[in-house]
Design an enzyme around this catalytic site. Structure first.
Site, mmCIF file in Angstrom:
data_model
loop_
_atom_site.group_PDB
_atom_site.id
_atom_site.type_symbol
_atom_site.label_atom_id
_atom_site.label_comp_id
_atom_site.label_asym_id
_atom_site.label_seq_id
_atom_site.Cartn_x
_atom_site.Cartn_y
_atom_site.Cartn_z
ATOM 1 C CG HIS B 59 -0.415 0.000 2.503
ATOM 2 N ND1 HIS B 59 -0.113 1.286 3.125
ATOM 3 C CD2 HIS B 59 -0.279 -0.870 3.316
ATOM 4 C CE1 HIS B 59 0.290 1.082 4.408
ATOM 5 N NE2 HIS B 59 0.134 -0.087 4.481
ATOM 6 C CG ASP B 169 2.759 0.330 7.675
ATOM 7 O OD1 ASP B 169 2.204 -0.084 6.721
ATOM 8 O OD2 ASP B 169 1.865 0.429 8.712
ATOM 9 C CD GLU B 197 -3.167 -1.329 5.342
ATOM 10 O OE1 GLU B 197 -3.051 -2.584 6.157
ATOM 11 O OE2 GLU B 197 -2.602 -0.355 6.198
ATOM 12 C CD GLU B 198 -1.338 2.448 7.642
ATOM 13 O OE1 GLU B 198 -2.078 2.110 8.613
ATOM 14 O OE2 GLU B 198 -0.065 2.160 7.434
ATOM 15 C CG HIS B 308 0.759 3.457 12.320
ATOM 16 N ND1 HIS B 308 -0.324 3.255 12.511
ATOM 17 C CD2 HIS B 308 1.305 2.742 11.399
ATOM 18 C CE1 HIS B 308 -0.820 2.431 11.454
ATOM 19 N NE2 HIS B 308 0.248 2.123 10.773
#
Lengths: 329, 339, 351
Positions: B59, B169, B197-198, B308
């Protein structure tokens, strides 16, 4: 039929590891169906031809379990739950792996029992080193709860009644059905306990005209329990709703009519928590009419799930009649 | 360097334009057919006449912030985009909007706080971004409501073979996917750079619907907590331990045959690998798994510490080993592999 | 029919999630007057179809407003004939005390949700909300009669009449989201005056309040080129931060963020400016919590947008909206539909 139930509930098959239970079911249904098929998520789809519309039945063959996430130097296994499993229900229990390895659940010392969480627990498989453990178990292996079937006469107790009792009913109904009113796709679904995944893809592949899930439901007939108008022994239920589905009113009516016409006792079911495969089936493509027949079951998601044998037999009669009666919509 | 360019790119969920452009440019000479959709997924199509349809997915989006309100003092209030711990926000520089207007997330000076305040988390709704504007009007000359915000973090390499930066990520996964797409295989291969995605695995499902794959591998940046204060059994992954294979998370259960093959290939070729030790969280594999009539999936992850947050840490060797393992797996499919 | 009258009859009709039949019948009938065709799908979604002009492949635009309302459902009938119940959708238990309700059994029965008189409540309990499982519905009937008329699974709604508060503001239960169905109706009427090449699917969706279920399947069936959801947002009121609300009577709130296609959003804003339609902006980074969240990821993905009507006291039985907002939203939607052509739709895939 108790023999069949015993065989099914005692077979290993947590969500995602349904190979053994699928083999057992395949062997049971093979003589009674026209086609057998296994799809990409491992669903077993048994087709019995009767012509006309497509009826999809779904009873899930997976059970809850635990997955090994690490193995320490003394051979203790750490784990997480597969499906909705409470750490409290594991204390004093045993589990077993696909290769037969048996373990017991233990826990770290806690100040208060309410602090218990899964990562404060471990499985002891009776070895004293990581090397010895690795000869029996690997990280990623999944265990089921170990508990034998117990026949109390009127009531039956075991692990995995959820939802092998429905698998048993579906198998028995396939054996007994005389004049199927549909092309019946009897699906033994996978991964229900982790999010209705098997039923979802099976329904997409089949695109049935009507879907009926067979599952267990909670009861309101034990001391000081939550309000619920379902009792053991008063017959299978026709579900109105749970958190995954508001059953299609026309399917619910159809099911009630079939039960009444054949003098099958039934109860109406409003389940406030929990979901069933019907939730996934109903939302497939542009929508599938869906309903649920449930078998009342006490102590769901513990090692001792209890059902009433009369409910089971009435469930078989009910399902046979549902197979033989066309849904008009 | 592709990893540097991608991690420094501006791309919160729903605003992945820069990342998309970098990837397309990088793969220009290797991919001739690109497919796009209504959500902004970018799918590299390497068609072939025979063999299974294989989908790889990484992603493009990252967690970030979005300006929700500009107050009379010219300070920007914001929503979070994706899962960010409120505690990482205080005292960080950020970029607002694609023009990258610099701003800072401040906090009341320690001198002005009561002792008990210092033990409390400042919720993000009480924080704001200062872009140096003196009034609402001045602020609105530079930014607008709805502008996305990212952490102003520079990529750098440090320690022994480690890199630090934001958005590993899943930009690290994007690098892996891009490198794999530079090779040719004898079966149809679809490289999906997914969006959103997140905020709920949004892009992968629609991409999988369009691709109709026979199997899929999701390449992720995943949690890594192999730090002091954690017991080993609580580790999700170990930095430098090689690509992490997921048996199960909250969104999917990995296909056993694919996992067995990956393990076999890693062991035969001396590539380090590990299994993800936690089952919390979920990734794009969950959506692909239940697409149409079902797709066998497995997720392979690059461990990232402090995921994150404005600065996460990864091992470059883990990324290289992930590339190597996925290439080996795809070569093995060429020889005929059945899930 | 005037839009206000349509709204009044809609909100006074019954349609708890999963049991939308009555309100659906009414909407179907009225949509029939302004659409070329009206049908119902498996989940009970009402789908009005209004054909665009011109030959060849026409763009398809789906408008979705949900017609289901939150409500209650009977879980048990006790020995004295009182009904225990649970919620369907997100009901605030505090709004139920001392409420008149209608139990939709074999016939509609009026009941009362009573509570202990204050004299008998111990002081320590007076500051606590009464949990739903301690509330019960009193039908004033003998238990045998109750058991003849009511069954487990029957739905219950609050008994409420539509009320006009001044010239513009109206209030009732179920404004969430039948105000949106009224917006779509307003739009369909407006479209009679405009030329539009796009086909319009006006959908009154079901089961939004329990998980966006009706929109999921209706979008799959229609597979539109553009999907627009209309829902309610929080209207400005004391005690709620300004940034979480939109002002009443100042036009629709137009959302943007990942759940919305930026080009559809841009076009809506452009048209609002062009036609002097007031609007407010609603920055929403992730889920909008509306049908749109489901619509966007149907099949291979749908370009989407969201218009919201400010609504005060959401999920109570006195939801309050502005007729001006409904009319302005309907007009904006109509202008948008009239502006869409094949080239616009093609552009939506170019990122």
């Amino acid at each position: 039929m108790k023999e069949l139930i015993k065989r099914l509930v005692e077979t290993y098959g947590p969500a995602g590891s349904e190979e053994s239970i699928r083999e057992v079911i395949m062997e049971e249904v093979r003589p009674y169906v026209d086609e057998l098929h296994v799809d990409a998520l491992g669903n077993l789809i048994a087709l019995k031809r009767g012509g006309g519309k497509k009826l999809m039945l779904a009873s899930h063959m997976d059970e809850i379990g635990v997955m090994v996430t690490s193995i320490d130097e003394n051979g203790f296994l750490r784990f997480y739950g597969v499906g909705g499993i409470s750490p409290f229900s594991l204390i004093g229990n045993r589990c077993y792996f696909a290769n037969g390895t048996v373990g017991v659940f233990g826990m770290e010392r806690l100040d208060a029992m309410k602090d218990l969480t899964m990562n404060k627990m471990f499985i002891d498989i009776g070895v004293d080193s990581r090397e010895a453990a690795l000869e029996k178990v690997k990280v990623g292996d999944v265990a089921a709860i170990k508990r034998e079937f117990c026949d109390l006469g009127k009531r039956l107790v075991s692990k995995a009644m959820d939802d092998r009792i429905a698998c048993a009913i579906q198998i028995e109904a396939l054996k007994q059905v005389q004049n199927p009113a549909y092309d019946i796709y009897a699906v033994f679904t996978t991964q229900e306990e982790v999010g209705l995944r098997g039923a979802r893809v099976a329904a997409y592949g089949i695109t049935p005209d009507i879907g009926i899930a067979v599952d267990v439901t909670r009861t309101g007939d034990t001391p000081k329990c939550a309000t619920m108008a379902v009792c053991l022994g008063k017959g299978p239920t026709v579900k109105v709703r749970d958190s995954s589905v508001l059953c299609t009113p026309a399917v619910r009516r159809h099911m009630e009519e079939v039960a009444k016409a054949n003098d099958i006792p039934y109860q109406l079911e409003v389940l406030e928590a929990g979901g069933t495969d019907a939730g996934a089936i109903q939302l497939t493509k542009s929508g599938i009419p869906a309903g649920v027949m449930s078998i009342p079951c006490r102590y769901i998601h513990t090692a001792s799930e209890m059902v009433d044998y009369d409910d089971v037999l009435n469930g078989v009669r009910f399902l046979v009649k549902l197979m033989e009666t066309e849904y008009q919509g | 360097m592709l990893l540097r360019r991608l991690t420094e790119a501006f791309g919160p969920s729903g605003f992945e334009h820069e990342v998309r452009a970098i990837l397309q440019e990088e793969l220009e000479q290797y991919v001739s057919v690109w497919q796009r959709d209504a959500l902004g997924n970018l799918i590299a199509c390497k068609e072939a006449a025979n063999g299974p349809r294989v989908m790889l997915a990484a992603h493009m989006d990252e967690v970030g912030l979005m300006v929700s309100h500009v107050d009379d003092a010219g300070l920007l209030h914001f929503h979070k985009v994706g899962g960010i711990d409120d505690r990482v926000l205080v005292s960080k520089p950020v970029f607002v909007g694609k023009e990258r207007v610099p701003g800072v997330i401040g906090a009341k000076a320690i001198h002005l706080q009561k002792p008990e305040e210092r033990t409390q988390v400042i919720p993000h709704r009480s924080l704001f971004i200062d872009i140096g504007a003196k009034s609402k009007d001045e602020a609105l000359e530079k930014v607008k409501i709805g502008d996305y915000v990212v952490f102003a973090t520079k990529y750098d390499e440090f320690g022994q073979g480690l890199a630090k930066g934001k958005a590993f990520d899943d930009r690290a996964g994007c690098v892996v996917l891009a490198e794999v797409l530079k090779e040719e295989f004898n079966f149809p291969l679809y490289g999906a750079f997914t969006v959103q995605e997140e905020i709920g695995l949004r892009g992968a499902g629609v991409a999988a619907y369009a691709i109709e794959p026979d199997m899929a591998i999701v390449i992720e940046g995943t949690t890594c907590n192999d730090v002091s204060g954690m017991d080993e059994h609580e580790y999700s992954t170990v930095l430098g331990g090689g690509p992490a294979i997921t048996f199960m998370d909250t969104a999917s259960i990995g296909n056993r045959a694919m996992i067995r093959e990956l393990v076999r290939l890693a062991e035969e070729n001396n590539i380090p690998y590990q299994f993800k030790g936690t089952v919390t969280g979920g990734n794009d594999a969950g959506r692909i798994n239940v697409s149409r009539a079902g797709v066998p999936v497995v997720a392979i992850s690059i461990p990232c510490r402090y995921i994150h947050s404005p600065v996460s840490v990864m091992s470059l060797a883990d990324m290289e080993n992930t590339i190597a393992l996925i290439k080996l797996f795809l070569r093995s499919i060429e020889g005929g592999f059945r899930v | 029919m005037q839009t206000k009258e349509f709204l009044k009859q809609m909100v006074e009709a019954t349609g708890v999630s999963g049991s939308e039949c009555r309100v659906a019948d009414f909407i179907s009938r009225v949509y029939g007057e302004v659409c070329d065709d009206v049908r119902r799908d498996v989940l009970g979604n009402v789908i009005g179809f209004k054909k665009g002009s011109g030959e060849g492949k026409r763009p398809a635009i789906m408008l979705a407003g949900h017609m289901d309302e939150i409500g209650l459902m009977v879980t048990q009938i006790d020995d004295k004939g009182f009904l225990k119940f649970t919620q369907v959708g997100g009901v605030d238990q505090r709004t139920l005390v001392a409420q008149e309700v209608v139990v939709h059994g074999r016939e509609d029965l009026v009941g009362v949700i009573g509570h202990k008189p204050p004299h008998l409540v111990p002081p320590e309990d007076r500051n606590k909300a009464i949990p739903m499982n301690e509330l019960q519905i009193d039908l004033g009937l003998p238990v045998e009669r109750v058991k003849e008329l009511v069954r487990v699974g029957d739905v219950v709604t609050v008994k409420r009449s539509f009320v006009e508060l001044g010239k513009d503001i109206v209030s009732c239960k179920a404004m969430d989201d039948r105000a949106a169905v009224a917006v779509i109706y307003e739009c369909l009427q407006e479209l009679r005056k405009l030329r539009h090449t796009a086909d319009v699917y006006a959908v009154a969706t079901t089961q939004e309040e329990v998980g966006l279920r009706g929109a999921t399947v209706s979008t799959y069936g229609i597979n539109p080129d553009i999907g627009i959801a209309i829902d309610v947002c929080h209207g400005a009121m004391p005690g709620v931060p300004e940034q979480d609300t939109a002002p009443m009577g100042k036009g629709p709130s137009i959302a943007f963020g990942a759940n919305i296609h930026s080009k559809v959003f841009d076009q809506l804003v452009k048209l609002a400016k062009e036609y002097n339609i007031p609007y407010t902006l609603d920055p929403t980074p992730a889920g909008t919590g509306t049908d749109l969240w489901a619509m966007q990821v149907v099949r291979a993905g749908i370009p989407t947008a969201l218009l919201s009507i400010p609504c005060r006291y959401m999920h109570t039985s006195v939801e309050t909206v502005s007729m001006t907002d409904i009319k302005l939203s309907g007009r904006l939607l109509a202008y948008f539909i009239a502006s869409v052509d094949a080239a616009f739709v093609e552009g939506l895939l170019c990122y």
